[in-house]
Design an enzyme around this catalytic site. Structure first.
Site, mmCIF file in Angstrom:
data_model
loop_
_atom_site.group_PDB
_atom_site.id
_atom_site.type_symbol
_atom_site.label_atom_id
_atom_site.label_comp_id
_atom_site.label_asym_id
_atom_site.label_seq_id
_atom_site.Cartn_x
_atom_site.Cartn_y
_atom_site.Cartn_z
ATOM 1 N N MET D 1 -17.595 8.876 -63.187
ATOM 2 C CA MET D 1 -16.873 10.218 -62.984
ATOM 3 C C MET D 1 -17.007 11.675 -62.732
ATOM 4 O O MET D 1 -18.840 11.923 -63.223
ATOM 5 C CB MET D 1 -15.711 10.321 -63.926
ATOM 6 C CG MET D 1 -15.096 9.235 -64.112
ATOM 7 S SD MET D 1 -14.576 9.129 -62.850
ATOM 8 C CE MET D 1 -13.455 7.217 -63.030
ATOM 9 N N CYS D 2 -16.878 13.085 -62.240
ATOM 10 C CA CYS D 2 -17.514 14.106 -62.285
ATOM 11 C C CYS D 2 -15.872 15.040 -62.644
ATOM 12 O O CYS D 2 -14.690 14.445 -62.781
ATOM 13 C CB CYS D 2 -17.846 14.043 -61.036
ATOM 14 S SG CYS D 2 -18.471 13.077 -60.214
ATOM 15 N N ARG D 3 -16.386 15.892 -62.544
ATOM 16 C CA ARG D 3 -15.756 16.969 -62.802
ATOM 17 C C ARG D 3 -15.402 18.592 -61.363
ATOM 18 O O ARG D 3 -16.304 18.697 -61.097
ATOM 19 C CB ARG D 3 -15.426 18.019 -63.884
ATOM 20 C CG ARG D 3 -15.595 17.109 -64.939
ATOM 21 C CD ARG D 3 -14.826 17.111 -65.450
ATOM 22 N NE ARG D 3 -13.723 15.440 -64.792
ATOM 23 C CZ ARG D 3 -12.655 15.173 -65.029
ATOM 24 N NH1 ARG D 3 -11.439 15.361 -66.147
ATOM 25 N NH2 ARG D 3 -12.194 14.000 -64.804
#
Lengths: 278, 278, 278, 278
Positions: D1-3
């Protein structure tokens, strides 16, 4: 050895300045003509004045010729005072903290050449740096120590005098250690308004090349397609370790052992002589 | 263009192999003599056989000449089959996944040259890669696609035949796209036991250089101080895109359009001809 | 803060040592449990003894958890004495010359903790380094200066004494500068034969964690599938800043303010007390 | 996942946008609260509109939290439309060509989530990319292929429709390969004028978080010291994968399975439904 470029004038796009000429600094990173080393692939750095009084610095440890961030950024950054440097490492490792230009407050500094036998004279030189300034030294190059010596000796008030005293100190320490030619240098430094350039080597040794551009009006006629020259104001100036193009007459060689200043008002050119410590 | 080296023989220290000769691969990364590009500073890679059946691969995106990890590691790694490659990028970005040698199972592959107009033929070539193998492609180079085409076409069973079929396919696709000279190549590939080397260019174009060493006994007499030659067994062989030293007689040029194999038993040298898809 | 591991015993594959346990050092680089910082993603380093008397060192500026070279190399390197370190930077930049372990001759050194207010005490500490050793300092960390102070004060002859004197000096200088807690440390150092470990903090401050493994026979019974334990000899020992697994009884905590040595013959554990300069 | 974070409004300094809040994107790179992965240290990227119609992109393979170039650049770059992304890699290697935002012409794209089982569906998806667009794919991520599918299916003319068709295609291909949940996504894309945001996951799976800021006037009252809010115009908007601060009422959650657009004139929010290929 390294190659460098300093620009002062009306704001130009970095891409025009760094990539937009026949023998641009980026081309020089791969194929320099005048230096001891043809390849300047050991990192690079650019400094420019923008939103703050302190300049921005962007550095990379890859060769400049294939850095995509540099290529991209330079198409979106416009500045009226730019320093750019491609490095050929002598000894110090390739790391961001060893890439020029170095910065202190609103000042920038870059250097081509070397303090010879630096490993032996380093400690004595570092001891001469003002203890408060000492805290800021992050890298391991001779060039950064040279900068902090000049700062210690008054760079912010009297650049030519401070550099002369720093050179005198480097020579005195070098001689104490039996170094035959303590220093080779072309140096550029700026406070964000004027650019001082220096060309010198100890004891009459061969000196690295240094050039400044003739007036922009002439250049513009010679390179009618050059976007940077179109954007540059008439009083714009380039100081470079190697000409960016081959056209005769576009570049003036700075004489050996001299310093000059590109500034608002008339530029100046003087002889350079080190000042020995008492 | 790039420069590469393949070694097979008794185990030698990588430092002796990579750094210990007059015109070593590391020197070639900065100053190649025979390639189109003098500087091969766009990353590097080494592959060697060690603890596992699958080879180790160590790659870097900095120029090989100033990579301290490579320098250090090579003093502590000993192997009897080594591939080493320094890259001069044509188009694909400088990232680990684009550095040679490429690996699949126990195979290694490295390439000097290029698939011309790769951007236009890439899709058609990639479509020919076996879907299971396709999943392994990580980078964006022509050389890696070439490897996976050869794997698809039987590299593990019949290396010369598979490379001939891959070249034939690349030429057929290139011609379909109107590419005049679809391929330049020197290639080395190995299964950990034998090394196959190829030299070829499409349509009679100039071919990249390729050399193999004469027998070690002779070399050892010529370079009595060379540690690698001292350690190398009599049947040891080097295949290189450029000689590692200047001494006449030490290196044999592989003739244009040919392939050879360095293997247990007698080495072989044959003519190379692409096999067109039916 | 950082996390580190030291291994001594029969040669094991680095991959088993670094990756092959539930809470391995590589896992700790992403999710440490006991340190102040959960993430140790600011570079890493491994040192091991191999072909030469001087150890090999491999360092990276990317987080250890996604370094593919480390993953690959560790499957092909086998050693009987290994140091490994993952870094969480306090101030000094993330560059290879700031990654542990540091090396001098045949010695390695790694440190978790910090010299507090280093920016203010650095100059005074560096002045205490032997001028010949000073030349070797390449980075800008407190940990490297600590190492060179210990070397100056006799590390190669009397490790516990030299570290005690270095700590005493750091505390004296810190106090002169008004630093409340001059030093936090767990340290490991080795000459390639024995490993010395230290746990200490100035003025009764909380101390970083330090553990050593119970005897391998017991561990082997608890982790029957662990390849490293299968390969490790009975007298093998691990010293770690944080346990590699969760099983109770497998790890002994080193008491606060103590030092120990893992060596051929019986290991030792003693109280640690700084020795102030006279 | 990333932001990730997207900003549209009057020009603000990147430093205020990226660093100047309690739970800024740079803080999230080290300590995210809402994602599956707390650490987003596998590279980063920023895109912004400046001197050219095409946006600038600056990417790095180090963790954003210790990238000095990013820190420095962001103090000198001012833009009215900014994308920023910190990456937690699922499979694809950490290299510049895998860092978001991706760019095509004047468009930017960034993605949090993943195409599940990408290794198995990749080939079928890539085959659906328009051959001319195919040439531009440089990296190896699912997110970049997703972008090129959307471009192939009309992103530049009808962003919500093109994304719906791309999602429908990904789901159809995934199901053909027996993938249970083919896609998780929050996506932001822009043409330099409007920002489209999407929140969705296949088959009713849990969806990644997505928020947009309430109107700036209210925020400015809540954070009177925030420089970015001072500079931002009243119609400025932030779309983020995770709120930048903790104050209740400042952030609105985008409902599951919806898309919205921040644009000159009134913003819009709609339900999102994939469009299956016929």
């Amino acid at each position: 050895m390294c190659r460098w470029l300093a620009y002062s004038g009306s704001p130009v796009l970095l891409t025009d300045l760094l990539y937009g000429s026949e023998h641009s600094l980026i081309v020089q990173s791969l194929h320099a003509r005048l230096g001891n080393e043809e390849t300047n692939g050991d990192g690079f750095g650019i400094g420019w004045y923008g939103e703050e009084e302190a300049p921005a610095v962007f550095r990379g440890i890859e060769p400049a010729w294939n850095d995509r961030n540099l290529r991209d950024l330079s198409r979106h950054i416009r500045s009226g005072l730019v320093f750019a440097h491609v490095r050929a490492s002598t000894h110090a490792p390739v790391q961001l903290s060893n890439c020029h230009p170095f910065r202190h407050g609103s000042w920038l500094w870059m250097h081509n050449g070397l303090i010879h036998d630096f490993v032996h004279v380093k400690r004595d030189l570092v001891l001469e740096v003002d203890p408060t300034l000492y805290q800021e030294i992050e890298g391991s190059t001779d060039s950064e120590v040279f900068f902090y010596l000049a700062l210690t000796l008054g760079l912010e008030d009297d650049p030519p005098g401070a550099v002369a005293r720093a050179v005198g100190l480097i020579e005195a320490v070098g001689e104490r250690h039996g170094v035959e030619v303590p220093l080779h240098m072309t140096v550029a430094t700026t406070d964000g308004e004027s650019i001082w350039g220096f060309r010198y080597a100890s004891r009459g040794a061969d000196q690295g090349s240094l050039f400044f551009s003739t007036d922009v009006t002439t250049l513009r006629e010679q390179y009618p397609d050059n976007q940077m020259l179109k954007d540059a104001s008439d009083e714009a100036r380039l100081v470079v370790s190697e000409p960016l193009g081959s056209l005769a007459g576009a570049w003036n060689e700075v004489p050996p052992s001299s310093w000059g200043v590109v500034q608002p008002g008339d530029d100046e050119l003087h002889g350079f002589e080190p000042i020995r410590p008492e």
